[in-house]
Design an enzyme around this catalytic site. Structure first.
Site, PDB file in Angstrom:
ATOM      1  N   ASP A   1     -10.741   1.975  -3.532  1.00 18.85           N
ATOM      2  CA  ASP A   1     -11.378   1.795  -2.124  1.00 18.85           C
ATOM      3  C   ASP A   1     -12.909   1.681  -2.326  1.00 18.85           C
ATOM      4  O   ASP A   1     -13.344   1.562  -1.293  1.00 18.85           O
ATOM      5  CB  ASP A   1     -10.702   2.688  -1.231  1.00 18.85           C
ATOM      6  CG  ASP A   1      -9.371   2.448  -0.636  1.00 18.85           C
ATOM      7  OD1 ASP A   1      -8.942   1.403  -0.904  1.00 18.85           O
ATOM      8  OD2 ASP A   1      -8.866   3.310  -0.004  1.00 18.85           O
TER       9      ASP A   1
ATOM     10  N   ASP B   1       0.874  -1.291  -0.234  1.00 20.63           N
ATOM     11  CA  ASP B   1      -0.051  -0.164  -0.173  1.00 20.63           C
ATOM     12  C   ASP B   1       1.056   1.410  -0.024  1.00 20.63           C
ATOM     13  O   ASP B   1       2.286   1.115   0.452  1.00 20.63           O
ATOM     14  CB  ASP B   1      -0.886  -0.093   1.350  1.00 20.63           C
ATOM     15  CG  ASP B   1      -2.120   0.852   0.960  1.00 20.63           C
ATOM     16  OD1 ASP B   1      -2.267   1.644   0.165  1.00 20.63           O
ATOM     17  OD2 ASP B   1      -3.376   0.378   2.014  1.00 20.63           O
TER      18      ASP B   1
HETATM   19  C1  DGJ Z   1      -5.832   2.050   1.705  1.00 23.76           C
HETATM   20  C2  DGJ Z   1      -6.112   0.649   0.968  1.00 23.76           C
HETATM   21  O1  DGJ Z   1      -6.833   1.117  -0.121  1.00 23.76           O
HETATM   22  C3  DGJ Z   1      -7.450   0.086   1.840  1.00 23.76           C
HETATM   23  O2  DGJ Z   1      -7.711  -1.198   1.103  1.00 23.76           O
HETATM   24  C4  DGJ Z   1      -6.702  -0.482   3.162  1.00 23.76           C
HETATM   25  O3  DGJ Z   1      -5.513  -1.407   2.820  1.00 23.76           O
HETATM   26  C5  DGJ Z   1      -6.376   0.919   3.636  1.00 23.76           C
HETATM   27  N1  DGJ Z   1      -5.359   1.692   3.034  1.00 23.76           N
HETATM   28  C6  DGJ Z   1      -5.695   0.102   5.189  1.00 23.76           C
HETATM   29  O4  DGJ Z   1      -4.896   1.289   5.904  1.00 23.76           O
END
Ligand code: DGJ
Length: 789
Positions: free
Chosen positions: A550, A480
């Site tokens: 997301d 991430d």
């Molecule tokens: C952003 C990601 O896109 C989410 O899926 C998740 O992993 C969060 N970060 C966790 O902090």
């Protein structure tokens, strides 16, 4: 194939469907002649290029020898500023004497039977099975002793050409590069439109169409990542081109940092397209005898609309970008705990989730954010990559073993590029972040960005993340990255190097992901940047899939996945079924539509499976079984897009097997329309000589038993329409439909597919389909006859 015609001074690059022709002008400049559908030899340049052969007022004549030749009205393959070309240049540099005048003229060329590699950054891979021919043209500025190599590589199977430029300094002086694009192409503007993929967090890669008129359109990122503002991609298309007809050109950059793409229409209606590393805030000192390598641009052309352009990109990505050991490898169905638990979980809670997931057929358990340091919210611990034993008493090792014992694989989340101010790493190394020593750095999601231009930082990260990945049985890793770059200054770099930081950050990232992913080849990496803030070919080179967004709302996801598919194949798009009301939109969509959307991607579930009803569990189990049965086709089929959710609330797309033996059609609607008109869905890609059986995927329409309509009136009508009911518990009735047709490929291709009519509130027709708001269907087409030979 590359053809060089010495008499005409042309190079003709050709694949099965496209031709790209360049020329050497008598002055020595390198010019563009043609890019489009494949043409056969012979040709005369003047029949292909509309040349401006008149000396007119104001124009600067390049040389008195030919008073009709001026750079401003010529179609160039490389451009600089200062000798009469007033369009934005491809290359701009500053010499020791303060001059910015560069003029590159043809020196020599080589026709190579391989593709030269530049290991500092990702690039199209060569395959043993497909020799990649490359044309290298070297141009030189004799006054300043600088050379530029232009590389053109041909990818026959994908019908793609890649381009890049390498600037090589002589031993005369140090120069400062201020702008070096990967490519310049000038072609006549045919009243084209430009397509870009733009957006924001949870609203990524929305399709926008801009008419090209006199002046300049700029698509770029200054965020340090390729970004969700604009994807590093543009397409140019004829006005009336659509998904399945018309001429279009696609350009995509293999790069994950700041980029720019410009399309400029000159007063003489020549369209100049430039693409490369962002020139804003870019200054690269080039020492004597040093070279600067630009990232590769991928170019393709289709005269059969945007779907074909995308298919070319998809073939290219699947063959030449994705690492060979993950090519065509089916990806597991996963459960991710993020939307189910957020940061608050215990081992017990996770195992309970995993057990249910396993029972439903899920294959991989992904432990998201919150397992390390003392991280219970986003304020701490990024950088401290050791397990939190309060949450996971048996550590990653013990926990992963328990998951494995359930019969699942185990995956983990990391965010290596970042550090929280509240972390041991930051306390030990405050000088490791990107910031100016005298300016308080700004946070994003309460975190700073580590300075990846610093080799010590990179070594620390490679070591720390390798320890995590080596500490347990980990078969998947979500990488991430949750903020854009700011405070652009590196405590590590010299004063002269500060303008290189953005690019060095990207190169530093490539260095660490290369080292980590090569050390753990069996781990499936999924890149993520708050969802899709860094969805590009550069990251895909190392990590074969990306968390697309997301936003898991089925209706919004259609738009995001549809836009993303313009460049990126479904085998790269993480797509999850989540709970309702949706976390990002509060929208309620049917569970079947959430699946029908996520199935056209890499399927996962991201919800608390212990808080859903038994009916929903039954549905999910059937969804997963269906997906697994058709996984190869869902993930690696050839995508045809029929109806864009960017144009209306509805969407239609179809994945066809490469051998045309089967296909999956997804049909989605936004709001229900009472007494809607009948439908006919255009079909592409099937074999006209085959016959197909078309079956609707068995799916359920959940009707709450509370409410008069559902209790009495609707069941009566549905029954009258011949729709069977299953009562799974005393909360829901679940009508099940069946639909089957046997129909020839030619009828489908010529006439389209006619599905059952939609239910419209009354019941004379015994053959209706229940859709409702955000309703959808998947149809499976299977060949029942071999084509005539
Ligand atoms: C952003 C990601 O896109 C989410 O899926 C998740 O992993 C969060 N970060 C966790 O902090």
């Amino acid at each position: 194939m590359i053809l060089y015609d010495e008499a005409k001074q042309t190079f003709h690059l050709r694949t099965e469907t496209l031709s790209y022709i360049l020329r050497i002008y008598p002055t020595g400049h390198l010019g563009h002649v043609y890019f489009g559908a494949r043409i056969e030899e012979p040709f005369e340049i003047e029949h292909l290029v509309p040349e401006y052969k008149i000396e007119v007022g104001n124009q600067v004549i390049y040389h008195e020898d030919d008073r009709t030749f001026n750079l401003n009205t010529s179609q160039m393959e490389i451009s600089t500023y200062g000798k009469g070309d007033y369009r934005d240049p491809m290359i701009h540099m500053r010499f020791e004497d303060g001059s910015r005048l560069a003029n590159f003229l043809y020196q020599r060329h080589e026709m190579l039977e391989h593709k030269p590699q530049f290991p500092e950054m990702p690039e199209a891979r060569s395959l043993a099975s497909e020799p990649i021919e490359t044309l290298k043209v070297t141009l030189r500025d004799d006054v300043q002793h600088v050379e530029v190599d232009l590389y053109y590589s041909l990818f026959l199977e994908a019908n793609v050409i890649t381009r890049r430029a390498v600037v090589r300094n002589g031993d005369f002086q140090e120069i400062l590069l201020e702008k070096v694009m990967s490519m310049n192409i000038d072609m006549p503007n045919d009243d084209y439109d430009l397509i870009s993929l733009d957006g924001a967090w949870i609203n990524e890669r929305q399709i926008h169409v801009h008419p090209l008129r006199s002046g300049l359109i700029r698509i770029d990122s200054k965020k340090g990542v390729s970004s969700n503002d604009h994807n590093p991609f543009i397409a140019i298309k004829e006005k009336n081109a659509d998904e399945n007809k018309g001429r279009c050109y696609g350009f995509s950059l293999i790069y994950s940092g700041n980029f720019e793409a410009t399309a400029e229409v000159s007063p003489h209606n020549i369209l100049r397209i430039l693409m490369g590393i962002q020139s804003f805030d870019f200054f690269w000192p080039l020492k004597k005898q040093a070279q600067f390598v630009t990232p590769e641009v991928v170019l393709t052309y289709s005269h059969q609309g945007l779907s074909r352009m995308s298919q070319n990109f998809h073939t290219f990505v699947e063959r030449h970008i994705i690492r060979p050991d993950w090519q065509n490898q089916e990806r597991p169905v996963l459960i991710n705990n993020w939307e189910a638990t957020d940061f608050s979980f215990t081992e017990k809670k996770l195992l309970k989730l995993a057990r249910t997931a396993r029972r439903l057929g899920i294959e991989l358990f992904v432990l998201d954010d919150g397992w390390f340091g003392k991280r219970n919210d986003d304020s701490s611990s990024l950088g401290d990559w050791f397990v939190n034993r309060k949450k996971l008493p048996s550590g990653l090792e013990g926990f992963s073993r328990k998951i494995k014992r359930l019969g699942m694989k185990f995956g983990i989340w990391v965010e290596p590029e970042m550090v929280n101010p509240d972390s041991d790493l930051y306390r030990a190394h405050p000088e490791w972040i990107i910031r100016h020593p005298k300016i308080a750095p700004s946070c994003g999601r309460r975190q700073y960005v580590l300075d990846l231009s610093n080799p010590d930082v990179r070594d620390y990260l490679v070591n720390a993340i390798s320890q995590v990945l080596g500490s347990a049985e980990i078969s998947y890793c979500k990488w991430d990255m949750n903020r854009n770059l700011s405070d652009i200054f590196s405590p590590y770099l010299t004063h002269e190097q500060q303008g290189t930081l953005f690019h060095r950050y990207t190169l530093g990232l490539y260095d660490i992901v290369h080292r980590i992913t090569s050390a753990f080849p069996e781990v499936l990496f999924e890149s993520c940047a708050s969802g899709g803030n860094r969805f590009d070919l550069g990251m895909l080179y190392y990590m074969p899939q990306v968390w697309t967004s997301d936003n898991t709302d089925a209706h919004e996801r259609l738009k995001i996945q549809y836009g993303t598919s313009l460049v990126y194949p479904l085998s790269t798009m993480g797509a999850h079924v989540s709970n309702i009301p949706n976390m990002q939109t509060l929208r309620q969509t049917p569970i079947e539509s959430r699946f029908n959307t996520a199935a056209f991607g890499l399927l996962g579930y991201e919800l608390d499976l212990n808080r859903i009803t038994p009916s929903e569990k039954k549905i999910i189990k059937e969804q997963i079984a269906f997906y697994k049965h058709h996984r190869q086709l869902f993930q690696f089929g050839r995508l045809y897009r029929q109806k864009s959710p960017h144009a209306s609330l509805d969407c239609v797309w179809m994945n066809v097997a490469k051998d045309q033996s089967e296909a999956l059609l997804g049909v989605y609607q936004g709001l229900e329309q009472p007494n809607a008109s009948v439908e006919k869905i255009p079909i592409y890609g099937l074999n006209p000589k085959s016959t197909y059986r078309v079956r609707v995927r068995k799916q359920y329409f959940l009707l709450s038993l509370f409410g008069d309509l559902a209790r009495h009136a609707l069941p009566i009508r549905l029954k009258a329409n011949g729709i069977a009911f299953h009562i799974l518990n005393n909360r829901y009735r679940m009508p099940v439909e069946t639909e089957e047709q046997v129909i020839s490929g030619s009828a489908l291709l010529e006439n389209g597919f006619v599905p059952k009519q939609k239910f419209i509130g009354t019941g004379y027709n015994a053959s209706v389909r229940l859709m409702g708001d955000f309703g959808s269907r998947i149809y499976h087409f299977s060949r029942i006859e071999e084509p005539d030979s």
